[in-house]
Design a protein around this motif. Sequence first.
Motif, short mmCIF file in Angstrom:
data_model
loop_
_atom_site.label_atom_id
_atom_site.label_comp_id
_atom_site.label_asym_id
_atom_site.label_seq_id
_atom_site.Cartn_x
_atom_site.Cartn_y
_atom_site.Cartn_z
N LEU A 147 0.75 -1.22 -0.09
CA LEU A 147 0.16 0.02 0.12
C LEU A 147 0.89 1.45 -0.08
N ALA A 148 1.90 1.14 0.61
CA ALA A 148 2.83 2.43 0.68
C ALA A 148 3.37 2.60 -0.68
N LEU A 149 3.72 1.39 -1.32
CA LEU A 149 4.30 1.59 -2.62
C LEU A 149 3.19 2.23 -3.75
N ALA A 150 1.90 1.81 -3.53
CA ALA A 150 0.91 2.30 -4.43
C ALA A 150 0.77 4.07 -4.26
N SER A 151 0.99 4.24 -3.09
CA SER A 151 0.93 5.72 -2.71
C SER A 151 2.01 6.63 -3.27
N LYS A 152 2.93 5.96 -3.82
CA LYS A 152 4.19 6.81 -4.53
C LYS A 152 3.87 7.01 -5.92
N TYR A 153 2.91 6.12 -6.50
CA TYR A 153 2.83 6.39 -7.92
C TYR A 153 1.25 7.11 -8.37
N PRO A 154 1.34 7.33 -9.48
CA PRO A 154 0.15 8.16 -10.21
C PRO A 154 -0.89 7.21 -10.26
N PRO A 155 -2.31 7.62 -10.53
CA PRO A 155 -3.27 6.52 -10.57
C PRO A 155 -3.10 5.64 -11.68
N GLU A 156 -2.34 5.96 -12.70
CA GLU A 156 -2.43 5.01 -13.93
C GLU A 156 -1.78 3.64 -13.41
N PHE A 157 -0.93 3.65 -12.48
CA PHE A 157 -0.25 2.66 -12.02
C PHE A 157 -0.94 1.83 -10.71
N GLN A 158 -1.86 2.73 -10.29
CA GLN A 158 -2.39 2.17 -9.05
C GLN A 158 -3.17 0.98 -9.23
N ASN A 159 -3.95 0.66 -10.37
CA ASN A 159 -4.86 -0.34 -10.59
C ASN A 159 -4.12 -1.74 -10.15
N ALA A 206 -9.40 -3.19 -2.22
CA ALA A 206 -10.02 -3.30 -3.63
C ALA A 206 -10.82 -1.93 -3.99
N GLU A 207 -11.60 -1.46 -3.07
CA GLU A 207 -12.38 -0.23 -3.16
C GLU A 207 -11.40 0.86 -3.49
N LYS A 208 -10.17 0.98 -3.48
CA LYS A 208 -9.14 2.11 -3.79
C LYS A 208 -8.68 1.95 -5.14
N ILE A 209 -9.01 0.68 -6.11
CA ILE A 209 -8.83 0.71 -7.31
C ILE A 209 -9.40 1.72 -8.15
N ARG A 230 -12.40 -2.57 -10.52
CA ARG A 230 -12.56 -2.51 -9.12
C ARG A 230 -13.58 -3.54 -8.83
N ARG A 231 -14.57 -3.67 -9.75
CA ARG A 231 -15.48 -4.66 -9.68
C ARG A 231 -15.28 -5.82 -9.93
N GLN A 232 -14.48 -6.41 -10.92
CA GLN A 232 -13.72 -7.59 -11.08
C GLN A 232 -13.02 -8.24 -9.97
N VAL A 233 -12.11 -7.28 -9.35
CA VAL A 233 -11.38 -8.04 -8.05
C VAL A 233 -12.37 -8.18 -7.19
N THR A 234 -13.28 -7.22 -6.70
CA THR A 234 -14.29 -7.54 -5.80
C THR A 234 -15.21 -8.85 -5.89
N ASP A 235 -15.49 -8.95 -7.17
CA ASP A 235 -16.33 -10.15 -7.32
C ASP A 235 -15.48 -11.29 -7.24
N GLN A 236 -14.24 -11.44 -7.50
CA GLN A 236 -13.25 -12.41 -7.34
C GLN A 236 -13.10 -12.56 -5.91
#
Length: 574
Positions: free
Chosen positions: A322-334, A357-360, A366-372
């Motif tokens: 999660l800390a890594l995700a915060s370092k990158y812009p939205p296009e990398f966060q998915n 998953a709600e952060k995607i 986001r819906r696909q990951v939540t369903d899985q």
Amino acid sequence: MQGPIITQFPQPADSAPPPKVDPETEKKALDLVQTLSEQVVNLHASANRIRAESEVADLLWVRDEKRARTLFTAAVTQLASQISELDYSDAEVYNEMQRILLSRQELILRIAPHDADLAISALQLTRMQGDNRSRYGGNWTANNEANLEMMLANVIAAKDPAAALKLARNSLSRGVSWNVIAFLPTLYQKDATSAQTLYKEIVARIKDDNVTRNAELANNAWNLLVSFEPPKADEDTYRDLLTSMLSYILTSNRQTAQGMNVAQNMYYQIERIMPLVDKYAPARAAELREWSQGVERTLDPSAKMYQEMRRISEKGSVDDMLALASKYPPEFQNMLYQNAAWKAVSSGDTARAKEIAEKIPDPVQRRQVTDQIDNQAARAAEGDNKVVEAHRLAEKANTLNRKLDILLQTVNTMVNAGGDKKAALDLLNEAKAVVASTPQSAAELTAQLRLAQAYMRLDTDQVFAILQPIVVRLNELVAAAVVLDGIDFHYLKDGEWIMPGVNNLGNMVGMLDQMLAGLGRIDFDRARTLADQIGRPEMRMLMEIDLVQTTLGVKTPVNQVFGMRGMSGMTIMN
């Protein structure tokens, strides 16, 4: 220039023979072979006749070697004639060449287990026109020749390693290919001395051809280093090649786009290469690590992210991700949040996984990951009950095709695991009802064949009940296709149906062929009765040959695919 792409070479398939059929079935199958051997002369299309002659000869060899040799020789002669008659000005010539190459491959690889000399002679007599001298520069003819030589070498190595070595050297004379390298372990098992000699010759050819001018050669050199190490490889020669390749990488000019591309591609292989360097070229290890750090500073943000993500996925915690995700812009966060969510799931924290998953950012992902995640949680709550899970997923399916896929996949999983056969049959009966509710179409007919395949290990009577009307329908469809030949597709050549086909109808004929062949080991008489109902004589003969081959456990030559090897789904519309 591309950097090294280090691959894991495919291993030879398990050569264990299938269980023998009972003597009565074996006699019936061999009697049918004898009948078929007398009928192959009635085939007119070269492709059909070559295929039939080679397959029948393969089956006959143990019983009547003289007759088998005659059939093999006739097939080689006809194939050579086909090649000599190719019209290279024809717009369709490359399609015809592809068909001929497949026929050639199967014929030579069928001969090889019986007589290496005859197979090598067939190889020489059926070469395509063109420049066979060098496989570099995308030389299609030379590459095909080198590939077939090495396939043949692998087949004959067990009985005749000297002949196999000669083929490998012929292939090497055109340049270093991945399959010459992959052949080394096979040869080493039979003749270690010859394998080490060939290894030295490959290394010499790599050095002569100069990896700095050939990206494919550089890739092959690295693959040789990771796939054939001492003590199998001569250590001095191995160290010499490794040192040369390190010099190639370390001295590449990173100021040019080409040099930077080489360096960055090599950077991703460092972890795999480093143990070899530490062991066989330790004096270069520190230099290579320093070089790697320098290349890392040149990587673009996405490449750096993948590297960081891989390292943290292997060794870090969910919080680290999660800390890594915060370092990158939205296009990398998915991707980063998806990986963090699945890491939470793997640690048993489903609630946190859903929060992550709600952060995607992307709503679809986001819906696909939540369903899985929900499906995985439900599966755990159901106690991994496959039937309950199949019903739950099938109820959510938004198409009949998806519902059928879920039911059939679950049945196959249960049968493979030795699960409850009654429960599997109940699911199959539900799938049968799904198929019955769809209108007639190519997709529905394909679904019927998939259903029959699923029944094969559970209820043979159902298989025959499904296939009987399919044979009737396919006879009608084939007759209609013959009338339309050349208007929508070319189904015929020299007045005969060519198998395998290339469109939906051809694929369905191939599926039926494989189904009937598979039934031969279960109930040979009923399978042959169905095959006898095929309308076109050439199609019937080829299907009966496949029936005998499968019944007697004769394997198809490696890397050769005729017909449909398995059932592929098609969309059934609501």
